[in-house]
Design an enzyme around this catalytic site. Structure first.
Site, PDB file in Angstrom:
ATOM      1  N   ARG A 171       0.850  -1.191   0.000  1.00  0.00           N
ATOM      2  CA  ARG A 171       0.000   0.000   0.000  1.00  0.00           C
ATOM      3  C   ARG A 171       0.891   1.247   0.000  1.00  0.00           C
ATOM      4  NH1 ARG A 171      -3.103   2.930   4.811  1.00  0.00           N
ATOM      5  NH2 ARG A 171      -4.031   4.538   3.499  1.00  0.00           N
TER       6      ARG A 171
ATOM      7  N   HIS B 154      -3.432  10.818   0.731  1.00  0.00           N
ATOM      8  CA  HIS B 154      -2.889  10.584   2.068  1.00  0.00           C
ATOM      9  C   HIS B 154      -2.343  11.931   2.567  1.00  0.00           C
ATOM     10  CE1 HIS B 154      -1.510   7.136   4.820  1.00  0.00           C
ATOM     11  NE2 HIS B 154      -1.196   8.253   5.468  1.00  0.00           N
TER      12      HIS B 154
ATOM     13  N   GLU C 225      -7.985   8.080   6.331  1.00  0.00           N
ATOM     14  CA  GLU C 225      -8.352   8.641   7.640  1.00  0.00           C
ATOM     15  C   GLU C 225      -8.911  10.053   7.576  1.00  0.00           C
ATOM     16  OE1 GLU C 225      -5.087   8.351  10.403  1.00  0.00           O
ATOM     17  OE2 GLU C 225      -5.244   6.187  10.550  1.00  0.00           O
TER      18      GLU C 225
ATOM     19  N   ASN D 235      -7.815   1.321   9.700  1.00  0.00           N
ATOM     20  CA  ASN D 235      -6.578   1.596  10.430  1.00  0.00           C
ATOM     21  C   ASN D 235      -6.901   1.502  11.911  1.00  0.00           C
ATOM     22  OD1 ASN D 235      -5.511   2.171   7.951  1.00  0.00           O
ATOM     23  ND2 ASN D 235      -5.017   4.309   8.380  1.00  0.00           N
TER      24      ASN D 235
ATOM     25  N   TYR E 116      -5.059   1.487  15.707  1.00  0.00           N
ATOM     26  CA  TYR E 116      -3.846   1.652  16.497  1.00  0.00           C
ATOM     27  C   TYR E 116      -4.093   1.480  17.996  1.00  0.00           C
ATOM     28  CZ  TYR E 116      -1.202   3.182  12.476  1.00  0.00           C
ATOM     29  OH  TYR E 116      -0.555   3.202  11.274  1.00  0.00           O
TER      30      TYR E 116
ATOM     31  N   GLU F 268      -3.830  -0.430   7.999  1.00  0.00           N
ATOM     32  CA  GLU F 268      -2.713  -0.015   8.852  1.00  0.00           C
ATOM     33  C   GLU F 268      -2.901  -0.591  10.243  1.00  0.00           C
ATOM     34  OE1 GLU F 268      -1.607   4.144   9.243  1.00  0.00           O
ATOM     35  OE2 GLU F 268      -2.165   4.493   7.155  1.00  0.00           O
TER      36      GLU F 268
END
Ligand code: NOJ
Length: 495
Positions: A82, A127, A172, A317, A319, A379
Site C-alpha cells: 500500500r 494521504h 483517515e 486503520n 492503532y 494499517e
C-alpha cells in the site's frame, strides 16, 4: 511452564492478503525535483510546523531508492504493497490542465516493478498531501475540491488502472479534518484555522465524503467494468470505553464513538446519512449558543443516494482504543474554544498503545452495524519503544497481539480479508517529524544513502506471512506492570 498450545496457533485463510504500507509525503522526499509542486505539508513543515522543524524534503528518499524498497517488500513475502500518490507530483497545480510526466513515470515504474515481483499495488489517492495551489483556493472548505478530486481520481484510474486493481480514495478523513483544521494540539497541515473555527472541520469532512463518493462514481461508471478493480476508503476504528460506570461517562464514550467513527461510516456503509445522535447533539448545542444554523452540513436526498454504498470494501486503520470521560462542569466552554469537546460531550483520558481486544471488538461491531462488507486492515503498527531499535520486542508483542485479534475476529465471523503493517520503514511521522519511528525496517536518517536495515519485527512479520499463522503468547506479569492499562492482574494467567 509454557502456556502455549495448539489452541494458541491462529491460521489465516488461504486467500487472506498480507501487506505493508507507506505514504508519499512520509517517504518519497525529492520535494522539488522533476516538476513536483508544493503540497500543504511542504508549506506546513517549511514554516516549522513539525517537531524539530523536520520536513519531508528528503524523508526516506524513496523517489530515488524505490528499487531498494521493492527488495524489502519482496523479502517480507507479502501479497500487497500500500502506497499513496503525491497529487502535486503528477498534477502540480492540482488540476488535469498540467500533467507532470516525470511524476507519472515514477509511479508507472513503481507499479510495473511491483507487479513483476508478484506484489499487488494498493493505491491511496489522498494521504493528506493536498497541492498547495488547491489549498490557496480554500482546500477542502471550497466545494470545488469535489470536482478537482474526481478529476484527479479519473486521471489516476485512466493512467494506472490497467495495472492497479485496488484503490483507496481517502486515508483517515477524521484525522485530516480534526488535526488539520481544528487547532488540535498535535497540529497537522494545513493547520491555518485555530481553535475558534469550529465549523470548518465539519465542512471539510462533508466535502471529503462527497469527493470520495464522486470518485467512486467515476470509477464504477467509467472504469470498473473494463479494469475489474475495487475501490474503498480508509477509516480509523477504535473501541471507546467509559472511564467509570457512571451514566455520563458511558454516554460520553458512546458519543465519541458516534462523532469520531460512525459519523464517517454510517453515510457510506449505512443509510447514507449522518447518525441522528450527531445531528441532534450539534444542533442542540448550536441552539444553546444562539445560532440559527447547525455547524453540521446536511446531506441532501440526492447526495445520500450517491454516498450510500460508495465503497466495495472498508480499509481499517487500528492503532489503539480510548477511555473516555464526560466533561466536567465548566471544563470546556465556547470561550476556551473547545466547541468540539462540547459537541462530542467527552474527553479522551489517555492514549493506549497496545489493546488488541479493542481491535477485535471494533471489527465485530462494524460487522454488527454494517454487515459483511469486506474489511482490509490497511494499517496497524506501533512506534519504537524507548531504547529499542533493531531489537524491538515491544513491536513484536504489539503486532503479535493484533494479528491474533484479527484471526479471532475472522473466527467470530467477521469478513476480514487482509492485514497491512504500518510501516514498511521508519519515515516522516507528520507533526512528530522523525521523532517517532513506526518501521519494521530501520532507516538511518543521518546517512545520505538512507540505509535501510530490517528490525527483528521484520523477521517476525516475514514468518507470519510465510506460515500464514501467528502464535499467541500469554501475557506475563512483567507485561502487565509495563503495560496496557486495560489488563488488570486478575486477568493474567499465572506462569
Ligand atoms: C495513520 C496514518 O495514516 C499514517 O500516515 C501515520 O504514520 C500512522 N497513522 C501512524 O501515526
Amino acid at each position: 511452564m509454557s502456556l502455549m498450545s495448539e489452541k494458541d496457533l491462529y491460521k489465516f485463510p488461504d486467500d487472506f492478503k498480507f501487506a505493508c504500507a507507506t505514504a508519499a509525503y512520509q517517504v518519497e522526499g525529492a520535494f522539488n525535483e522533476d516538476g513536483r509542486a508544493a503540497s500543504i505539508w511542504d508549506t506546513f513543515t517549511h514554516e516549522g510546523g513539525s517537531a524539530n522543524h523536520d520536513t519531508g524534503d528528503i524523508a526516506c528518499n524513496s523517489y530515488h531508492l524505490w528499487k531498494r524498497d521493492i527488495e524489502m517488500i519482496k523479502s517480507l513475502g507479502v501479497q500487497q504493497y500500500r502506497f499513496s500518490i503525491s497529487w502535486p507530483r503528477i498534477l502540480p497545480d492540482g488540476t488535469t490542465k498540467n500533467v507532470n510526466q516525470k511524476g507519472v513515470d515514477y509511479y508507472k515504474n513503481l507499479v510495473k516493478a511491483l507487479i513483476n515481483e508478484g506484489i499487488e499495488p494498493m493505491i491511496t489517492l489522498f494521504h493528506w498531501d493536498l497541492p498547495q495551489s488547491l489549498q490557496d483556493r480554500g482546500g477542502f472548505i471550497n466545494p470545488e475540491i469535489i470536482q478537482n478530486f474526481a478529476d484527479f481520481a479519473r486521471f489516476c484510474f485512466k493512467t494506472f488502472g490497467d495495472s492497479v486493481k485496488f484503490w483507496i480514495t481517502f486515508n483517515e478523513p477524521i484525522i485530516f479534518t480534526e488535526m488539520g483544521h481544528c487547532g488540535h494540539p498535535w497540529e497537522h497541515a494545513p493547520g491555518a484555522f485555530g481553535k475558534h473555527n469550529q465549523w470548518i472541520h465539519y465542512w471539510v469532512a462533508h466535502n471529503i465524503m462527497l469527493a470520495h463518493a464522486h470518485a467512486v462514481k467515476v470509477y464504477r461508471e467509467e472504469f470498473k467494468e473494463k479494469q475489474g478493480g475495487q475501490i474503498g476508503i480508509v477509516q480509523v476504528l477504535s473501541d471507546y470505553y467509559p472511564m467509570t460506570h457512571k451514566k455520563e461517562d458511558e454516554e460520553a464514550a458512546e458519543s465519541m464513538r458516534y462523532f469520531f467513527q460512525e459519523r464517517f461510516l454510517q453515510p457510506i456503509y449505512g443509510d447514507g446519512n449522518y447518525p441522528e445522535h450527531v445531528k441532534n447533539r450539534i444542533w442542540e448545542n448550536c441552539k444553546k449558543q444562539g445560532r440559527i444554523t447547525s455547524r453540521l452540513p446536511e446531506i441532501t436526498e440526492e447526495e445520500k443516494k450517491l454516498i450510500k454504498g460508495s465503497a466495495d470494501f472498508i480499509g481499517v486503520n487500528y492503532y489503539l482504543s480510548h477511555r473516555v470521560r464526560a466533561l466536567e462542569d465548566g471544563e470546556a466552554n465556547i470561550a476556551s474554544g473547545n466547541v468540539l469537546d462540547i459537541d462530542i460531550g467527552g474527553k479522551f483520558s489517555d492514549w493506549l498503545n497496545d489493546h488488541p481486544d479493542g481491535f477485535r471488538a471494533s471489527l465485530n461491531l462494524f460487522k454488527k452495524r454494517y454487515g459483511d462488507i469486506p474489511i482490509y486492515i490497511t494499517e496497524n503498527g506501533v512506534r519504537d519503544s524507548p531504547g529499542e531499535g533493531l531489537h524491538d520486542p515491544s513491536r513484536i508483542k504489539y503486532l503479535r497481539g493484533h494479528l491474533v485479534a484479527v484471526a479471532q475476529a475472522i473466527q467470530d465471523g467477521v469478513n476480514v480479508k487482509g492485514y497491512t503493517v504500518w510501516s514498511l520503514m521508519d519515515n516522516f511521522e507528520w507533526g512528530f517529524g522523525y521523532d517517532r519511528k513506526y518501521g519494521i525496517f530501520q532507516v538511518d536518517f543521518n546517512d545520505p544513502n538512507r540505509k535501510r536495515t530490517p528490525k527483528e519485527s521484520a523477521e517476525f512479520f516475514k514468518n507470519v506471512v510465510k506460515t500464514r499463522s501467528v502464535q499467541a503468547k500469554s501475557v506475563s506479569k512483567e507485561d502487565v506492570l509495563r503495560g496496557p492499562p486495560f489488563l488488570v492482574p486478575d486477568e493474567v494467567e499465572e506462569p
